[in-house]
Design a protein around this motif. Structure first.
Motif, PDB file in Angstrom:
ATOM      1  N   ARG A   4       0.836  -1.207   0.000  1.00  0.00           N
ATOM      2  CA  ARG A   4       0.000   0.000   0.000  1.00  0.00           C
ATOM      3  C   ARG A   4       0.866   1.249   0.000  1.00  0.00           C
ATOM      4  NH1 ARG A   4      -4.302  -1.258   4.790  1.00  0.00           N
ATOM      5  NH2 ARG A   4      -5.199  -3.124   3.880  1.00  0.00           N
ATOM      6  N   PHE A   5       2.052   1.146   0.594  1.00  0.00           N
ATOM      7  CA  PHE A   5       2.945   2.288   0.728  1.00  0.00           C
ATOM      8  C   PHE A   5       4.288   1.938   0.097  1.00  0.00           C
ATOM      9  CE2 PHE A   5       0.181   2.005   4.433  1.00  0.00           C
ATOM     10  CZ  PHE A   5      -0.476   3.221   4.364  1.00  0.00           C
ATOM     11  N   GLY A   6       5.027   2.961  -0.320  1.00  0.00           N
ATOM     12  CA  GLY A   6       6.373   2.741  -0.836  1.00  0.00           C
ATOM     13  C   GLY A   6       6.391   2.310  -2.281  1.00  0.00           C
ATOM     14  N   LYS A  10      10.590  -4.607  -3.938  1.00  0.00           N
ATOM     15  CA  LYS A  10      10.978  -4.866  -2.549  1.00  0.00           C
ATOM     16  C   LYS A  10      11.819  -6.129  -2.478  1.00  0.00           C
ATOM     17  CE  LYS A  10       7.110  -2.357  -0.813  1.00  0.00           C
ATOM     18  NZ  LYS A  10       6.524  -1.848   0.364  1.00  0.00           N
ATOM     19  N   LEU A  11      12.481  -6.316  -1.348  1.00  0.00           N
ATOM     20  CA  LEU A  11      13.304  -7.497  -1.108  1.00  0.00           C
ATOM     21  C   LEU A  11      12.710  -8.313   0.017  1.00  0.00           C
ATOM     22  CD1 LEU A  11      16.836  -5.839  -1.234  1.00  0.00           C
ATOM     23  CD2 LEU A  11      15.695  -7.139  -3.034  1.00  0.00           C
ATOM     24  N   LEU A  12      12.681  -9.633  -0.142  1.00  0.00           N
ATOM     25  CA  LEU A  12      12.158 -10.538   0.877  1.00  0.00           C
ATOM     26  C   LEU A  12      13.296 -11.452   1.334  1.00  0.00           C
ATOM     27  CD1 LEU A  12       9.533 -11.376   2.379  1.00  0.00           C
ATOM     28  CD2 LEU A  12       9.252 -13.128   0.626  1.00  0.00           C
ATOM     29  N   PHE A  13      13.787 -11.216   2.550  1.00  0.00           N
ATOM     30  CA  PHE A  13      14.837 -12.044   3.139  1.00  0.00           C
ATOM     31  C   PHE A  13      14.151 -13.209   3.842  1.00  0.00           C
ATOM     32  CE2 PHE A  13      16.644  -7.865   2.676  1.00  0.00           C
ATOM     33  CZ  PHE A  13      17.906  -8.130   2.180  1.00  0.00           C
ATOM     34  N   CYS A  14      14.409 -14.420   3.361  1.00  0.00           N
ATOM     35  CA  CYS A  14      13.647 -15.596   3.784  1.00  0.00           C
ATOM     36  C   CYS A  14      14.518 -16.630   4.472  1.00  0.00           C
ATOM     37  CB  CYS A  14      13.023 -16.278   2.570  1.00  0.00           C
ATOM     38  SG  CYS A  14      11.991 -15.237   1.562  1.00  0.00           S
ATOM     39  N   SER A  15      13.889 -17.365   5.379  1.00  0.00           N
ATOM     40  CA  SER A  15      14.520 -18.565   5.921  1.00  0.00           C
ATOM     41  C   SER A  15      14.475 -19.633   4.827  1.00  0.00           C
ATOM     42  CB  SER A  15      13.765 -19.032   7.158  1.00  0.00           C
ATOM     43  OG  SER A  15      12.483 -19.499   6.802  1.00  0.00           O
ATOM     44  N   PRO A  16      15.320 -20.671   4.924  1.00  0.00           N
ATOM     45  CA  PRO A  16      15.250 -21.744   3.927  1.00  0.00           C
ATOM     46  C   PRO A  16      13.855 -22.364   3.814  1.00  0.00           C
ATOM     47  CG  PRO A  16      17.278 -21.931   5.165  1.00  0.00           C
ATOM     48  CD  PRO A  16      16.461 -20.857   5.823  1.00  0.00           C
ATOM     49  N   LYS A  17      13.134 -22.496   4.933  1.00  0.00           N
ATOM     50  CA  LYS A  17      11.780 -23.051   4.895  1.00  0.00           C
ATOM     51  C   LYS A  17      10.828 -22.115   4.154  1.00  0.00           C
ATOM     52  CE  LYS A  17       8.419 -25.719   5.437  1.00  0.00           C
ATOM     53  NZ  LYS A  17       8.332 -26.814   4.486  1.00  0.00           N
ATOM     54  N   ALA A  18      10.989 -20.812   4.346  1.00  0.00           N
ATOM     55  CA  ALA A  18      10.135 -19.848   3.638  1.00  0.00           C
ATOM     56  C   ALA A  18      10.366 -19.929   2.131  1.00  0.00           C
ATOM     57  CB  ALA A  18      10.393 -18.438   4.144  1.00  0.00           C
ATOM     58  N   ILE A  19      11.614 -20.079   1.717  1.00  0.00           N
ATOM     59  CA  ILE A  19      11.919 -20.231   0.287  1.00  0.00           C
ATOM     60  C   ILE A  19      11.265 -21.486  -0.267  1.00  0.00           C
ATOM     61  CG2 ILE A  19      13.808 -20.800  -1.317  1.00  0.00           C
ATOM     62  CD1 ILE A  19      13.724 -17.869  -0.835  1.00  0.00           C
ATOM     63  N   ASP A  80      11.661  -2.539   1.924  1.00  0.00           N
ATOM     64  CA  ASP A  80      11.629  -1.607   0.798  1.00  0.00           C
ATOM     65  C   ASP A  80      12.950  -0.839   0.822  1.00  0.00           C
ATOM     66  OD1 ASP A  80      11.187   0.335  -1.112  1.00  0.00           O
ATOM     67  OD2 ASP A  80       9.112   0.674  -0.501  1.00  0.00           O
ATOM     68  N   PRO A  81      13.882  -1.135  -0.102  1.00  0.00           N
ATOM     69  CA  PRO A  81      15.206  -0.537  -0.036  1.00  0.00           C
ATOM     70  C   PRO A  81      15.239   0.980  -0.131  1.00  0.00           C
ATOM     71  CG  PRO A  81      15.094  -2.184  -1.795  1.00  0.00           C
ATOM     72  CD  PRO A  81      13.731  -2.039  -1.218  1.00  0.00           C
ATOM     73  N   GLN A  82      14.236   1.587  -0.738  1.00  0.00           N
ATOM     74  CA  GLN A  82      14.273   3.046  -0.860  1.00  0.00           C
ATOM     75  C   GLN A  82      13.997   3.741   0.472  1.00  0.00           C
ATOM     76  OE1 GLN A  82      11.432   3.944  -3.911  1.00  0.00           O
ATOM     77  NE2 GLN A  82       9.767   4.241  -2.487  1.00  0.00           N
ATOM     78  N   PHE A  83      13.524   2.993   1.471  1.00  0.00           N
ATOM     79  CA  PHE A  83      13.281   3.578   2.788  1.00  0.00           C
ATOM     80  C   PHE A  83      14.252   3.052   3.847  1.00  0.00           C
ATOM     81  CE2 PHE A  83       9.255   4.208   0.602  1.00  0.00           C
ATOM     82  CZ  PHE A  83       9.083   5.559   0.812  1.00  0.00           C
ATOM     83  N   THR A 127       6.027   0.293   4.959  1.00  0.00           N
ATOM     84  CA  THR A 127       6.512  -0.283   3.708  1.00  0.00           C
ATOM     85  C   THR A 127       7.269  -1.589   3.920  1.00  0.00           C
ATOM     86  OG1 THR A 127       8.612   0.917   3.772  1.00  0.00           O
ATOM     87  CG2 THR A 127       6.748   2.006   2.706  1.00  0.00           C
ATOM     88  N   HIS A 128       7.544  -1.944   5.160  1.00  0.00           N
ATOM     89  CA  HIS A 128       8.291  -3.157   5.493  1.00  0.00           C
ATOM     90  C   HIS A 128       7.338  -4.134   6.180  1.00  0.00           C
ATOM     91  CE1 HIS A 128      11.654  -0.517   4.693  1.00  0.00           C
ATOM     92  NE2 HIS A 128      11.239   0.276   5.665  1.00  0.00           N
ATOM     93  N   GLY A 129       7.720  -5.413   6.211  1.00  0.00           N
ATOM     94  CA  GLY A 129       6.837  -6.385   6.847  1.00  0.00           C
ATOM     95  C   GLY A 129       7.590  -7.612   7.344  1.00  0.00           C
ATOM     96  N   LEU A 130       6.902  -8.377   8.184  1.00  0.00           N
ATOM     97  CA  LEU A 130       7.440  -9.606   8.749  1.00  0.00           C
ATOM     98  C   LEU A 130       6.410 -10.704   8.596  1.00  0.00           C
ATOM     99  CD1 LEU A 130       9.453 -11.252  10.529  1.00  0.00           C
ATOM    100  CD2 LEU A 130       8.271 -10.293  12.516  1.00  0.00           C
TER     101      LEU A 130
END
Length: 136
Positions: A4-6, A10-19, A80-83, A127-130
């Motif tokens: 919704r913002f930003g 974006k970049l998603l840094f994931c655990s191996p299980k998330a991938i 979101d790398p721009q923020f 703009t970021h999330g978990l």
């Protein structure tokens, strides 16, 4: 919600299980680029409705036992790398700077050091999330 913002990239840094979980439901939309590498990390891109998410596997997001998928093993961080901005915290050494001639008097060597407390500052936290709870 984080889109919704930003920006739309974006970049998603994931655990191996998330991938593994993302690969399971998005196999038809994943594109791997052999020439897109940053700091030795290959970035896989997920595209959906004008949104671009770079997927980066972080092996540090695991537990001592690889069979334990609780806690950080089920995490993914959307950034979101721009923020994201570099920040120097004014700690013990103040801003990052060069300190010269730190050797003890009478020594025949010269000692210089770069000291500081650099970090990163996240702006506009919407703009970021978990993502949590990723498991079988």
């Amino acid at each position: 919600i984080c889109f919704r913002f930003g920006g739309r990239h974006k970049l998603l840094f994931c655990s191996p299980k998330a991938i593994q979980s993302i690969n399971a439901f998005a196999r038809g939309k994943l594109q791997t680029f052999t020439d897109d590498a940053s700091y030795g990390v290959t970035i896989t891109e997920y595209k959906s409705a004008g949104r671009h998410i770079g997927l980066i596997e972080n092996p540090l997001l695991t537990n001592a036992s690889l069979n334990d998928l609780s806690g950080q093993a089920g995490y993914a961080f959307l950034v979101d790398p721009q923020f994201i901005k570099r920040a120097d915290f004014r700690g013990r050494y103040g801003m990052t700077k060069l300190h010269e001639n730190l050797q003890n008097p009478g020594q025949m060597i010269r000692v210089d050091a770069v000291r500081g407390t650099p970090s990163f500052k996240m702006k506009l936290d919407q703009t970021h999330g978990l993502m949590t709870g990723i498991a079988d």
